[in-house]
Design a protein around this motif. Structure first.
Motif: not given
Length: 311
Positions: A241-262
């Motif tokens: 989003w070029e007009e975002s108020e905050f700096p935007q990154s093209r890299l996004q890290e996401y660690s999904p929950p992977s414990g016993k329930i999932k």
């Protein structure tokens, strides 16, 4: 300067996965399981009835090229040095790979183009923007301090359920790292995306289950305790989003929950898939699978074929 390779890393690198004999084995993949989870009828048409149509897209070309370039860059970084990786002209390599992958898909598509010059230029420039930011921020995501590269495209071939011995899961993990000081592994999957993942996407179990199942199968195949395995998606955004108020990154890290329930939910889901679709000898069940109408129907190759799908 060469770095001593940990014994466990050598063992995994030298591992030969079980051979699949297609005369009597059925091979399933995460994408196949994902299709079933989305719509059982679509799975039936594609895999049981063999009506899957080859449909290359610029998105798959872009994703494949980005994977190859980043995997090569990180291999050089871990196997040689960060300086050696920095000397690679990653932009030129991406251009060459992007062209090659498109040409390969063009040939598979009966020498028919599926994208145009304007669209290809847009995706190419998006790739350069991602790679530019990756080079600047690489140290935030990848460190050599205590870390070793186990393998890129690490093969997983496992029997998900011993009641279905002739049905084998086959997959390739994008990147596996090992942290010797803590004896932990990290499984990383690269995902290209238009604008990244929002909260709804992150909560989508269809996406989460991929890394959760990779974690489970990796643990089983190499006899590694699950609590010594971390999982991460690294999402590569073509647009910000070029007009975002905050700096935007093209890299996004996401660690999904992977414990016993999932983990239990993911294993239950794939076992349900096996029980609904296969006999114990690995043959397909003689049954009709229901249609699940959802938001993905608009991209389904059968949505305009009333004889195949009457949703």
């Amino acid at each position: 300067m060469s770095t001593k390779i940990p014994a466990i890393v050598k063992t995994i690198r030298n591992y030969t996965p079980q051979e699949i004999n297609y005369a009597y084995h059925k091979s399933i993949s995460y994408s196949q399981f994902s299709v079933y989870k989305d719509c059982p009828h679509k799975w039936e048409l594609q895999y049981k009835d063999g009506l899957q149509e080859y449909q290359p897209t610029i998105h798959t070309v872009f994703g494949t090229a980005m994977h190859e370039v980043l995997q090569n860059h990180l291999t050089v970084m871990y196997e040689e040095s960060a300086a050696a990786a920095d000397r690679i002209n990653i932009e030129e390599q991406f251009e060459e790979t992007f062209r090659k992958v498109y040409l390969d898909e063009y040939k598979k598509n009966k020498n028919t183009h599926f994208s145009g010059a304007t669209e290809m230029r847009e995706f190419y420039e998006d790739g350069l923007n991602i790679l530019s930011q990756f080079k600047k921020k690489r140290g935030q995501y990848f460190s050599k301090k205590g870390w070793s590269l186990v393998k890129v495209e690490l093969p997983i071939v496992m029997t998900p359920n011993n009641a279905f011995k002739n049905v084998l899961f086959k997959g390739f993990i994008d990147l596996v790292l090992y942290h010797e000081p803590t004896s932990t592994f990290k499984i990383i999957d690269f995902k290209t995306s238009t604008r990244g993942w929002n909260d709804e996407t992150k909560k989508d179990e269809g996406k989460q289950f991929q890394l959760i199942l990779y974690k489970y199968f990796f643990s089983q195949q190499f006899n590694i305790p699950e609590d010594q395995i971390e999982v991460d998606f690294l999402i590569l955004k073509r647009k910000i989003w070029e007009e975002s108020e905050f700096p935007q990154s093209r890299l996004q890290e996401y660690s999904p929950p992977s414990g016993k329930i999932k983990m239990k939910k993911a294993i239950t889901a794939i076992n349900n898939f096996l029980e609904q679709c296969f006999n114990t000898d690995g043959s397909y069940k003689d049954t009709t699978h229901p249609i699940t109408a959802n938001k993905n129907c608009q991209w389904c190759p059968y949505n305009d074929k009333k004889d195949l799908c009457n949703k």
